[in-house]
Design a protein around this motif. Structure first.
Motif, PDB file in Angstrom:
ATOM      1  N   PRO A  21       0.825  -1.204   0.000  1.00  0.00           N
ATOM      2  CA  PRO A  21       0.000   0.000   0.000  1.00  0.00           C
ATOM      3  C   PRO A  21       0.863   1.259   0.000  1.00  0.00           C
ATOM      4  N   ALA A  22       0.323   2.296  -0.600  1.00  0.00           N
ATOM      5  CA  ALA A  22       1.037   3.567  -0.619  1.00  0.00           C
ATOM      6  C   ALA A  22       1.025   4.181   0.777  1.00  0.00           C
ATOM      7  N   ILE A 217      -9.073  -8.124  18.176  1.00  0.00           N
ATOM      8  CA  ILE A 217      -8.626  -9.473  17.824  1.00  0.00           C
ATOM      9  C   ILE A 217      -9.404  -9.900  16.579  1.00  0.00           C
ATOM     10  N   VAL A 218      -8.680 -10.301  15.559  1.00  0.00           N
ATOM     11  CA  VAL A 218      -9.293 -10.713  14.293  1.00  0.00           C
ATOM     12  C   VAL A 218      -9.343 -12.242  14.279  1.00  0.00           C
ATOM     13  N   HIS A 219     -10.526 -12.774  13.958  1.00  0.00           N
ATOM     14  CA  HIS A 219     -10.724 -14.231  14.063  1.00  0.00           C
ATOM     15  C   HIS A 219     -10.845 -14.927  12.704  1.00  0.00           C
ATOM     16  N   ASP A 220     -10.490 -14.229  11.635  1.00  0.00           N
ATOM     17  CA  ASP A 220     -10.778 -14.753  10.284  1.00  0.00           C
ATOM     18  C   ASP A 220      -9.618 -15.465   9.602  1.00  0.00           C
ATOM     19  N   ASP A 262      -3.435  -9.349   3.955  1.00  0.00           N
ATOM     20  CA  ASP A 262      -4.823  -9.315   3.493  1.00  0.00           C
ATOM     21  C   ASP A 262      -5.571  -8.102   4.049  1.00  0.00           C
ATOM     22  N   LEU A 263      -5.320  -7.785   5.310  1.00  0.00           N
ATOM     23  CA  LEU A 263      -5.980  -6.632   5.934  1.00  0.00           C
ATOM     24  C   LEU A 263      -5.531  -5.325   5.276  1.00  0.00           C
ATOM     25  N   LEU A 264      -4.247  -5.268   4.896  1.00  0.00           N
ATOM     26  CA  LEU A 264      -3.749  -4.092   4.179  1.00  0.00           C
ATOM     27  C   LEU A 264      -4.497  -3.936   2.861  1.00  0.00           C
ATOM     28  N   LYS A 265      -4.667  -5.066   2.178  1.00  0.00           N
ATOM     29  CA  LYS A 265      -5.365  -5.065   0.893  1.00  0.00           C
ATOM     30  C   LYS A 265      -6.806  -4.559   1.067  1.00  0.00           C
ATOM     31  N   ASN A 266      -7.407  -4.947   2.198  1.00  0.00           N
ATOM     32  CA  ASN A 266      -8.800  -4.555   2.466  1.00  0.00           C
ATOM     33  C   ASN A 266      -8.924  -3.199   3.166  1.00  0.00           C
ATOM     34  N   PHE A 268      -7.869  -2.105   5.980  1.00  0.00           N
ATOM     35  CA  PHE A 268      -8.173  -2.201   7.403  1.00  0.00           C
ATOM     36  C   PHE A 268      -7.390  -1.137   8.183  1.00  0.00           C
ATOM     37  N   PHE A 269      -6.168  -0.875   7.735  1.00  0.00           N
ATOM     38  CA  PHE A 269      -5.323   0.117   8.414  1.00  0.00           C
ATOM     39  C   PHE A 269      -5.430   1.453   7.672  1.00  0.00           C
TER      40      PHE A 269
END
Ligand SMILES: *Cc1c(COP(=O)(O)O)cnc(C)c1O
Length: 296
Positions: A21-22, A217-220, A262-266, A268-269
């Motif tokens: 990500p940029a 806490i991420v459960h996925d 994956d979270l970066l892609k989505n 999330f941050f």
């Protein structure tokens, strides 16, 4: 025994292999470099238990774990290093051939007691391991002293302005320590390696200070459950190693790196985040995979 090298710990800035990500920076705290067998976070979680056992004049540390447990082998090594004996209560019948983990634990002087899965789940302690000379450490090092020890992990990145600190979560002890050691402006994200472990949030809450930074806490990203994996995860581990030179373990840190990618892609941050991922070691667990599965 090969010495532990805390001076080998580094903070490496990396490029995520699948998604970059940029304006977001990703770094890894390399606790995996401390020792080949005694994985990163386990040593930290054990340090104050060992200290208390010594202070109380106990002779033997007793704890629980499975045949590939990072905690078992770390307890064996930490005990030997401090002149204590150790006993491991191991889940399941004694196998014909011991796992590499249990062989290493034996080499560090641990006595092994195999108990049925049923007895194990009741955390029953064999009669010969009770009495004044024994010091009991919970499975996985869960507890206040474990969290206090894990909080000292933060000494290795203090003063660096990370917005997010991310870690793998088993018992939640390390995460609780990191929460307690973090600034109120930081956010701690844990990736659970178990399937639907709803006991985690209360387990973490029990160990943290009343005033604490935000955490989630991420459960996925359990890939089927504890110590389970899928071809996609193994492919990711090899790709992550090729792209960054960083090895991961399939039980904890591979799920963590996969999840953060994956979270970066989505998204999330937030854009502009400075993310620190804790590489908590555990590489010895890969010995349970068949040869040739991993390129490292
Ligand atoms: C045990 C372990 C964890 C989880 O730590 P908890 O404090 O039990 O949540 C994470 N990563 C590795 C490599 C571990 O061995």
């Amino acid at each position: 025994m090969q010495q532990l090298s805390f001076e080998a710990i580094s903070v490496d800035t990396i490029k995520m292999p699948l998604y970059e990500p940029a304006e977001t920076e990703v770094s890894v705290l390399r606790l995996d470099k401390i020792h080949a067998v005694i994985s990163g976070n386990k040593w930290f979680k054990l340090r104050f238990y060992v200290q208390e056992a010594l202070d109380l004049g106990r002779q033997t540390i007793v704890t629980f774990g499975g045949a590939y447990s990072n905690h078992i082998v770390a307890t064996a090594a930490a005990s030997q290093l401090h002149g204590l004996r150790s006993a491991g209560i191991i889940r399941g019948e004694e196998p014909a051939a011991l796992s590499p983990t249990l062989q290493a634990a034996l080499q560090y002087g641990m006595r092994l007691y195999f108990v049925s899965r049923d007895e194990y789940s009741r955390k029953q302690i064999p009669a010969q391991l009770t009495g004044d000379s024994y010091y009991l450490v919970n499975e996985g090092g869960y507890g206040k002293l474990g969290a206090s020890g894990a909080a000292t992990i933060a000494d290795h990145y203090k003063g660096q302005d990370f917005t997010h600190v991310c870690c793998a979560v088993g018992t939640g002890t390390m995460m609780a320590g990191l929460i307690n050691a973090s600034l109120l402006s930081q956010t701690i994200t844990g990736i659970s390696v178990m399937k639907n472990n709803t006991e985690l949030e209360p387990a973490v809450n029990t160990l943290i200070k009343p005033q604490h930074p935000a955490f989630n806490i991420v459960h996925d990203y359990h890939f089927g459950g504890y110590a389970k994996h899928k071809p996609e995860l193994i492919r990711f581990m090899n790709m992550f190693y090729m792209g960054t030179g960083i090895p991961s373990d399939f039980v904890y840190t591979a799920k963590l790196f996969y999840a953060i990618n994956d979270l970066l892609k989505n998204k999330f941050f937030p854009i502009g985040s400075k993310i620190l991922i804790i590489h908590s070691g555990g590489l010895q667990g890969n010995m349970s995979l068949s040869k040739g599965t991993l390129i490292f």
